[in-house]
Design a protein around this motif. Sequence first.
Motif, short mmCIF file in Angstrom:
data_model
loop_
_atom_site.label_atom_id
_atom_site.label_comp_id
_atom_site.label_asym_id
_atom_site.label_seq_id
_atom_site.Cartn_x
_atom_site.Cartn_y
_atom_site.Cartn_z
N CYS A 34 0.86 -1.19 0.00
CA CYS A 34 0.00 0.00 0.00
C CYS A 34 0.89 1.24 0.00
CB CYS A 34 -0.89 -0.03 1.24
SG CYS A 34 -1.52 1.56 1.77
N LEU A 35 0.80 2.03 -1.07
CA LEU A 35 1.68 3.19 -1.21
C LEU A 35 1.02 4.50 -0.80
CD1 LEU A 35 3.31 2.30 -4.65
CD2 LEU A 35 4.10 1.73 -2.35
N VAL A 36 -0.30 4.50 -0.62
CA VAL A 36 -1.00 5.72 -0.22
C VAL A 36 -1.96 5.40 0.93
CG1 VAL A 36 -0.82 7.07 -2.32
CG2 VAL A 36 -2.54 5.30 -2.19
N PRO A 37 -1.43 5.18 2.12
CA PRO A 37 -2.25 4.69 3.23
C PRO A 37 -3.17 5.75 3.82
CG PRO A 37 -0.08 5.23 4.00
CD PRO A 37 -0.05 5.40 2.50
N MET A 38 -4.13 5.28 4.58
CA MET A 38 -4.99 6.15 5.36
C MET A 38 -4.28 6.51 6.68
SD MET A 38 -7.77 6.54 3.57
CE MET A 38 -6.68 6.59 2.13
N THR A 73 1.24 3.63 7.35
CA THR A 73 2.63 4.08 7.25
C THR A 73 2.94 4.57 5.84
OG1 THR A 73 3.43 1.86 6.68
CG2 THR A 73 3.39 2.46 9.02
N LEU A 74 4.01 5.32 5.72
CA LEU A 74 4.46 5.85 4.44
C LEU A 74 5.78 5.21 4.01
CD1 LEU A 74 3.89 9.72 4.74
CD2 LEU A 74 2.63 8.11 3.32
N ASN A 75 5.86 4.90 2.73
CA ASN A 75 7.09 4.40 2.13
C ASN A 75 8.07 5.56 1.96
OD1 ASN A 75 9.06 3.30 0.52
ND2 ASN A 75 7.70 2.67 -1.13
N LEU A 121 1.87 -10.22 3.94
CA LEU A 121 0.46 -9.83 4.09
C LEU A 121 -0.03 -10.32 5.43
CD1 LEU A 121 -0.78 -10.79 0.51
CD2 LEU A 121 -0.38 -8.49 1.36
N PRO A 122 -1.00 -9.63 6.03
CA PRO A 122 -1.75 -8.48 5.50
C PRO A 122 -1.05 -7.13 5.66
CG PRO A 122 -2.58 -9.05 7.65
CD PRO A 122 -1.53 -10.08 7.33
N LYS A 123 0.20 -7.12 6.14
CA LYS A 123 0.92 -5.87 6.31
C LYS A 123 0.89 -5.03 5.03
CE LYS A 123 5.41 -5.62 5.92
NZ LYS A 123 6.87 -5.74 6.14
N GLY A 124 1.01 -5.70 3.89
CA GLY A 124 1.06 -5.00 2.61
C GLY A 124 -0.22 -4.31 2.22
N GLN A 125 -1.30 -4.55 2.96
CA GLN A 125 -2.56 -3.85 2.68
C GLN A 125 -2.69 -2.59 3.53
OE1 GLN A 125 -4.84 -7.63 3.12
NE2 GLN A 125 -5.88 -6.95 1.27
N LYS A 126 -1.66 -2.33 4.34
CA LYS A 126 -1.65 -1.11 5.15
C LYS A 126 -0.38 -0.30 4.96
CE LYS A 126 -4.65 -2.86 8.84
NZ LYS A 126 -4.79 -3.12 10.30
N GLN A 127 0.68 -0.93 4.46
CA GLN A 127 1.91 -0.21 4.22
C GLN A 127 2.67 -0.84 3.06
OE1 GLN A 127 3.51 -1.14 8.25
NE2 GLN A 127 5.34 -1.85 7.18
N PRO A 184 5.14 6.55 10.31
CA PRO A 184 3.69 6.65 10.52
C PRO A 184 3.08 7.74 9.66
CG PRO A 184 4.87 6.56 12.61
CD PRO A 184 5.90 6.77 11.55
N PHE A 185 1.90 7.49 9.14
CA PHE A 185 1.20 8.48 8.35
C PHE A 185 0.04 9.05 9.17
CE2 PHE A 185 -2.27 9.26 5.09
CZ PHE A 185 -1.78 10.49 4.71
N ALA A 186 0.03 10.37 9.30
CA ALA A 186 -1.01 11.02 10.10
C ALA A 186 -1.97 11.78 9.19
CB ALA A 186 -0.37 11.97 11.08
#
Length: 421
Positions: A162-166, A170-172, A385-391, A419-421
């Motif tokens: 996931c490259l554009v998380p909520m 997290t952010l790459n 996975l499932p980590k890849g569905q969040k980061q 972390p993405f805020a």
Amino acid sequence: MLRPIRTIAAAAAASALLLTTACNSASTGGEPNVRGGALTRGVTADSIKVGGIVSMTTASGYSKKDTDLGARARYDRANAEGGVGGRRIEYLGAEDDGQDPAKNLAAARKLVQQEKVFAIAPMSSVTFSGADFLEQQKVPTFGWGTLPSFCGPKHIYGFNGCLVPMPGGTLNQTWPEGLGTVLGGTKGKSVALIATDNDAGKFGIRTFTQGFTAAGYKVSYAKAAVPAVSTPNDWSAYTKEILRSNGGKAPDAVVSVMQTPYNIGLFTALKRAGFKGVISDPTDYDPGLLTKDATRQALDGVHVLLQFEPFESESPAMRQFKEDVKKASGGKDVPLNMHMLTGYMSADLFLSIAGKAGKDLTVESFQKAASSFSDTGTLVGDRALPKGQKQAFGCGALVQLRNGRYEVSSPFKCYPPIPFA
């Protein structure tokens, strides 16, 4: 065709329901996969039906058609090796959504309701209006995780995470950290970020502003201001703002979160205006772009973000990719591009999870396999996975176009996310 139903033991209403279910099941030969009396869409005793959605034609002329070739190359190898769980992959090819939201949804509906596919891999477009429908229909879907729809839904997967998380994800940091290698560090360096005026562009500006700031950069300009419907004829309004954004002077780097036709116009205008800093984008790693003098000149010196191993790598995985693409191209040495790898790795992640799910392939068994899936040493680094569905999986490189050829400017490396805020 499905085998005719010869006996009906239930009441009339139940019989009608059974017939309706049979008619709505997908198969092109053999028996549909049956589990507990239910039919699995797109799965028979000897095949798994898969389709794709790709922006092959667009108003700007930009095309991702080679995504389809990359996917076909991976499916061809899987079939040559015996398929998945003894089943052959029946790849229908990709529907062209024309980068149009209405067509994207229509393509998703067609593949599920008419073609009865088990999965969609690849899905490659800047629009993903079909995401809600595919999630509701529980269709495993794989593509480049550059859109929010690849972050969170249970049945939708980014081949590199996931490259554009909520918020809460997290952010790459591949791009900020990789560019720091080029600039000789990140602290105190200034960067201008520019994108098209659409949802994807606005979200990109939001995420990259946070990512570059966290890495130590001063973000002097960050706007999703370029019209998304067509490329501007005059870029002077944008270049003037950018080149004065750093306290009246130019930033150290300009980062474009746009597609090739836009980048060509912007980069040409920046160079004509005298910009001497670093220019970077995430899309222009394509030898096919170098056939025209104007394009080659516009992209010369640009550092392109890759979220996979560069084609210049000599790893076993890259050698296998090149061999597979050549076979799928009829033995021709076709110029490689990132779209091919997008299709290839979307298919590869689907195949890897399906293989773990085993012989009794259903949506439920597939999802169960995905819930604890991990592997290492792929062209996108280590996957989980499932980590890849969040980061994001967090790996990447930069290549620079110099004198008509690409050279690695920041080696393939994995960076810890923030972390993405």
